[in-house]
Design a protein around this motif. Sequence first.
Motif, short mmCIF file in Angstrom:
data_model
loop_
_atom_site.label_atom_id
_atom_site.label_comp_id
_atom_site.label_asym_id
_atom_site.label_seq_id
_atom_site.Cartn_x
_atom_site.Cartn_y
_atom_site.Cartn_z
N MET A 1 17.97 -43.60 -33.75
CA MET A 1 18.41 -42.43 -33.02
C MET A 1 18.84 -42.84 -31.62
N PHE A 2 18.07 -43.70 -30.96
CA PHE A 2 18.37 -44.05 -29.59
C PHE A 2 19.40 -45.16 -29.48
N GLN A 3 19.77 -45.75 -30.61
CA GLN A 3 20.78 -46.80 -30.59
C GLN A 3 22.19 -46.22 -30.56
N SER A 4 22.33 -44.96 -30.92
CA SER A 4 23.63 -44.30 -30.90
C SER A 4 23.65 -43.32 -29.72
N ASP A 5 24.56 -43.56 -28.79
CA ASP A 5 24.67 -42.66 -27.64
C ASP A 5 25.01 -41.24 -28.06
N LEU A 6 25.82 -41.09 -29.10
CA LEU A 6 26.23 -39.77 -29.57
C LEU A 6 25.03 -39.02 -30.17
N VAL A 7 24.28 -39.67 -31.04
CA VAL A 7 23.11 -39.03 -31.64
C VAL A 7 22.08 -38.71 -30.56
N ASP A 8 21.88 -39.65 -29.65
CA ASP A 8 20.94 -39.43 -28.56
C ASP A 8 21.36 -38.22 -27.72
N LEU A 9 22.64 -38.10 -27.43
CA LEU A 9 23.15 -36.96 -26.67
C LEU A 9 22.81 -35.64 -27.36
N PHE A 10 23.01 -35.57 -28.67
CA PHE A 10 22.78 -34.32 -29.40
C PHE A 10 21.30 -34.07 -29.69
N SER A 11 20.44 -35.04 -29.38
CA SER A 11 19.01 -34.81 -29.55
C SER A 11 18.38 -34.22 -28.29
N ARG A 12 19.14 -34.17 -27.23
CA ARG A 12 18.64 -33.65 -25.94
C ARG A 12 19.14 -32.22 -25.74
N THR A 13 18.23 -31.35 -25.33
CA THR A 13 18.58 -29.94 -25.18
C THR A 13 17.93 -29.38 -23.93
N HIS A 14 18.72 -28.78 -23.08
CA HIS A 14 18.17 -28.08 -21.91
C HIS A 14 17.50 -26.80 -22.40
N PRO A 15 16.34 -26.44 -21.84
CA PRO A 15 15.63 -25.26 -22.34
C PRO A 15 16.39 -23.94 -22.20
N MET A 16 17.33 -23.85 -21.28
CA MET A 16 18.08 -22.60 -21.13
C MET A 16 19.02 -22.34 -22.30
N ILE A 17 19.28 -23.37 -23.09
CA ILE A 17 20.11 -23.19 -24.30
C ILE A 17 19.46 -22.18 -25.24
N VAL A 18 18.12 -22.19 -25.28
CA VAL A 18 17.40 -21.29 -26.20
C VAL A 18 17.73 -19.82 -25.91
N PRO A 19 17.52 -19.31 -24.70
CA PRO A 19 17.88 -17.90 -24.49
C PRO A 19 19.38 -17.65 -24.52
N VAL A 20 20.18 -18.62 -24.08
CA VAL A 20 21.64 -18.43 -24.12
C VAL A 20 22.10 -18.18 -25.55
N LEU A 21 21.54 -18.91 -26.50
CA LEU A 21 21.93 -18.75 -27.90
C LEU A 21 21.24 -17.57 -28.58
N PHE A 22 19.94 -17.42 -28.33
CA PHE A 22 19.16 -16.53 -29.19
C PHE A 22 18.85 -15.15 -28.63
N VAL A 23 19.01 -14.93 -27.33
CA VAL A 23 18.91 -13.55 -26.85
C VAL A 23 20.04 -12.72 -27.47
N PRO A 24 21.30 -13.18 -27.40
CA PRO A 24 22.35 -12.41 -28.08
C PRO A 24 22.12 -12.32 -29.59
N GLY A 25 21.63 -13.41 -30.19
CA GLY A 25 21.37 -13.39 -31.62
C GLY A 25 20.32 -12.37 -32.02
N ALA A 26 19.23 -12.31 -31.26
CA ALA A 26 18.17 -11.35 -31.56
C ALA A 26 18.62 -9.92 -31.26
#
Length: 191
Positions: A1-26
């Motif tokens: 996972m850490f050997q690929s910069d692309l996979v590593d990038l997509f494994s990192r998530t800022h916590p504000m992504i959660v409400p940005v995505l799921f407040v509208p969803g809920a």
Amino acid sequence: MFQSDLVDLFSRTHPMIVPVLFVPGACALFAYSILRTELGWLATSGLALAGFVFWTFAEYWLHRLFFHWSAPGRWGERLHFLVHGVHHTWPRDKFRLVMPPAVSISLYFIFLGIWYVVLGNRWVWGFESGFVAGYMFYDLTHYYIHHVNPTTEYGRRLKKNHMLHHFKDHGSRFAVSNIVWDKIFGTVGSR
């Protein structure tokens, strides 16, 4: 996972992504329940509350059975590391405490499908809105107790409980956003 910069990038998530995505969803699910099923505010609110409470139960069992499950062999070790081991290895990594969007959005629709089959078209929308709100509460609570010193007694208890899970006994204290299910299922651990 850490050997690929692309996979590593997509494994990192800022916590504000959660409400940005799921407040509208809920909110969309909640509104759809009221407007399209004619259940009204009270029934939809009851379904949302049931979904929220059921999330806490699912959170406990997912953490206990899936996140801490290790299949035999190298494949099992790798799967466990990718699913949850990376978090236990680096518990202070602020970008690996909430689920990446590719996973969380997929699970949003997977659980919506499950609840649709189980509950039917009328009851699913309100229930899923609460389930998603419970997930947001869990993910943000998890981030909070890893990176902030809570000021309330309950917040301090949650943090202590979770830090004991990380640093003392991986086989107990599976609940993160509450302590209720650990008490009910006898996994509180020794103090």
